[in-house]
Design an enzyme around this catalytic site. Sequence first.
Site, PDB file in Angstrom:
ATOM      1  N   TYR A 144      52.223  16.701  -6.450  1.00 30.83           N
ATOM      2  CA  TYR A 144      53.282  17.298  -5.626  1.00 30.83           C
ATOM      3  C   TYR A 144      52.624  18.194  -4.587  1.00 30.83           C
ATOM      4  O   TYR A 144      51.695  18.939  -4.895  1.00 30.83           O
ATOM      5  CB  TYR A 144      54.225  18.135  -6.503  1.00 30.83           C
ATOM      6  CG  TYR A 144      55.308  18.854  -5.720  1.00 30.83           C
ATOM      7  CD1 TYR A 144      56.356  18.146  -5.138  1.00 30.83           C
ATOM      8  CD2 TYR A 144      55.288  20.246  -5.576  1.00 30.83           C
ATOM      9  CE1 TYR A 144      57.352  18.807  -4.427  1.00 30.83           C
ATOM     10  CE2 TYR A 144      56.285  20.909  -4.866  1.00 30.83           C
ATOM     11  CZ  TYR A 144      57.313  20.182  -4.297  1.00 30.83           C
ATOM     12  OH  TYR A 144      58.306  20.832  -3.596  1.00 30.83           O
ATOM     13  N   ASP A 239      44.706  20.430  -2.049  1.00 29.89           N
ATOM     14  CA  ASP A 239      45.892  21.269  -2.220  1.00 29.89           C
ATOM     15  C   ASP A 239      45.602  22.195  -3.400  1.00 29.89           C
ATOM     16  O   ASP A 239      45.747  21.815  -4.555  1.00 29.89           O
ATOM     17  CB  ASP A 239      47.119  20.392  -2.487  1.00 29.89           C
ATOM     18  CG  ASP A 239      48.379  21.223  -2.703  1.00 29.89           C
ATOM     19  OD1 ASP A 239      48.251  22.462  -2.868  1.00 29.89           O
ATOM     20  OD2 ASP A 239      49.481  20.646  -2.720  1.00 29.89           O
ATOM     21  N   LYS A 267      51.170  30.315  -3.610  1.00 27.94           N
ATOM     22  CA  LYS A 267      51.379  30.973  -4.913  1.00 27.94           C
ATOM     23  C   LYS A 267      50.578  32.278  -5.063  1.00 27.94           C
ATOM     24  O   LYS A 267      50.968  33.272  -4.496  1.00 27.94           O
ATOM     25  CB  LYS A 267      51.156  29.961  -6.034  1.00 27.94           C
ATOM     26  CG  LYS A 267      52.172  28.794  -5.866  1.00 27.94           C
ATOM     27  CD  LYS A 267      52.401  27.889  -7.026  1.00 27.94           C
ATOM     28  CE  LYS A 267      53.655  27.063  -6.768  1.00 27.94           C
ATOM     29  NZ  LYS A 267      53.484  25.623  -6.665  1.00 27.94           N
TER      30      LYS A 267
HETATM   31  C1  LIG Z   1      54.151  24.724  -5.493  1.00 24.69           C
HETATM   32  C2  LIG Z   1      53.294  23.737  -4.850  1.00 24.69           C
HETATM   33  C3  LIG Z   1      53.425  23.403  -3.490  1.00 24.69           C
HETATM   34  C4  LIG Z   1      54.566  23.888  -2.651  1.00 24.69           C
HETATM   35  O1  LIG Z   1      54.559  25.260  -2.488  1.00 24.69           O
HETATM   36  P1  LIG Z   1      55.942  25.998  -2.097  1.00 24.69           P
HETATM   37  O2  LIG Z   1      55.520  27.405  -1.859  1.00 24.69           O
HETATM   38  O3  LIG Z   1      56.845  25.804  -3.265  1.00 24.69           O
HETATM   39  O4  LIG Z   1      56.450  25.346  -0.876  1.00 24.69           O
HETATM   40  C5  LIG Z   1      52.482  22.573  -2.920  1.00 24.69           C
HETATM   41  N1  LIG Z   1      51.470  22.077  -3.642  1.00 24.69           N
HETATM   42  C6  LIG Z   1      51.316  22.360  -4.951  1.00 24.69           C
HETATM   43  C7  LIG Z   1      50.151  21.797  -5.682  1.00 24.69           C
HETATM   44  C8  LIG Z   1      52.235  23.175  -5.594  1.00 24.69           C
HETATM   45  O5  LIG Z   1      52.111  23.401  -6.906  1.00 24.69           O
END
Ligand SMILES: *Cc1c(COP(=O)(O)O)cnc(C)c1O
Length: 419
Positions: A144, A239, A267
């Site tokens: 994701y 990511d 995060k």
């Molecule tokens: C949470 C998450 C996102 C998206 O971040 P948001 O701040 O919720 O938009 C993207 N990549 C990963 C791996 C995530 O866990």
Amino acid sequence: MNTEKSERLYRQAAELMPGGVNSPVRAFKSVGKHPVFIDRAEGSKLVDVDGNEYIDYVCSWGPNILGHSHPAVLEAVKRALNKGLTFGACHEGEIKLARLIQRHFPSMELLRLVSSGTEAVMSAIRVARGYTGRNKIVKFQGCYHGHCDALLVKAGSGLLTFSSPDSAGIPESFTEHTLLANYNDEASVQALFERYGEDIACVLVEPVAANMGVVPPKKGFLQFLRDITKKYHALLLFDEVITGFRLALGGAQEYYGITPDLTALGKIVGGGFPLAAYGGRREIMECVAPLGAVYQAGTLSGNPIAAAAGAETIMLLESAKNLYRGLDRKAEQIEAALRGKDILVNRAGSILTPFFTKEKVCSYHTALSADRAQYARFFSYLLENGVYIAPSQFEAMFLSSAHSDDDIERTCSIINNFT
Ligand SMILES: *Cc1c(COP(=O)(O)O)cnc(C)c1O
């Protein structure tokens, strides 16, 4: 357990917001319940509006590596608050945070602060395309990367066919350049490069997958991605929205010793505020406006309050002794308790997922073999015993430095009594 007030608030919320939530992961739908409403949080604990207290292993889905309401972060926020909420102009706090990020992510030679992980990844992909002049991106099933159109794809109709979107409201043509590969499956990536290599701008990957439950990379997998992207002059985009400052201060790239071309952070980097970042090699990031032709902007980007919270969080992580070792040890104890109940566990440092399956989980396909009804039963049992985990099989449990030995022992003994 009394949840009367939560139930009342849920009915009100459901009148106002789809499903009563502002992010679908917060709904307890997949575990057949209504969400509890949180009144306050401190350290390792959440307290709901009915006064029930929980040891929290969601940690706001990752940001709260220091636990909730860390006093030093609160102080830093208050200091920033006294100077104003947002300027829409340059301020020193941006430099402070950018330097702290760069100290631990030297691959981010130039970086941009943005407001969400979604925005960070989406922007990094635009940069990868702008820099390479290529259209296609490789994404792994079960990873994701936020909710932007081209990335809401995981279940394609076969490896080498173009993928179709997972969500309604996304034209097929928007995902035609998203190529799907299987996590931990080098041959699936190789095949895509053999067929589309000249038009692949980047390979996008969670270096530890954590959004199909935790699925660590097989030995050599990330190095393989580094090598094949180099060979085809495509970029490697990590990511690290979850893994950044989580697996180690320098994230998965430090932990596994692999240097990507571009990185997205979120995060933890916002210290509990909506702040994220993307960046990479200088010559690549020089494509971004106003230096280059790739446009990306944000009214609240680098917000002073958020930047102060992020900077303070990183400084606390730097100065804490043995913090990562401590998190690892606590996560290991939880893992051992789960294994003691014959529950399969995947873990990378302080994130872990109990999988209710007998199959080894190393990919999206194998993750889907998990029994969601059993997970739902486990979730309800823990919740009723004051332990809060994600209301979905396909998420991670997060440890924080605020989890005390007592919290861990209590959690383990509650797990031991699960029948
Ligand atoms: C949470 C998450 C996102 C998206 O971040 P948001 O701040 O919720 O938009 C993207 N990549 C990963 C791996 C995530 O866990």
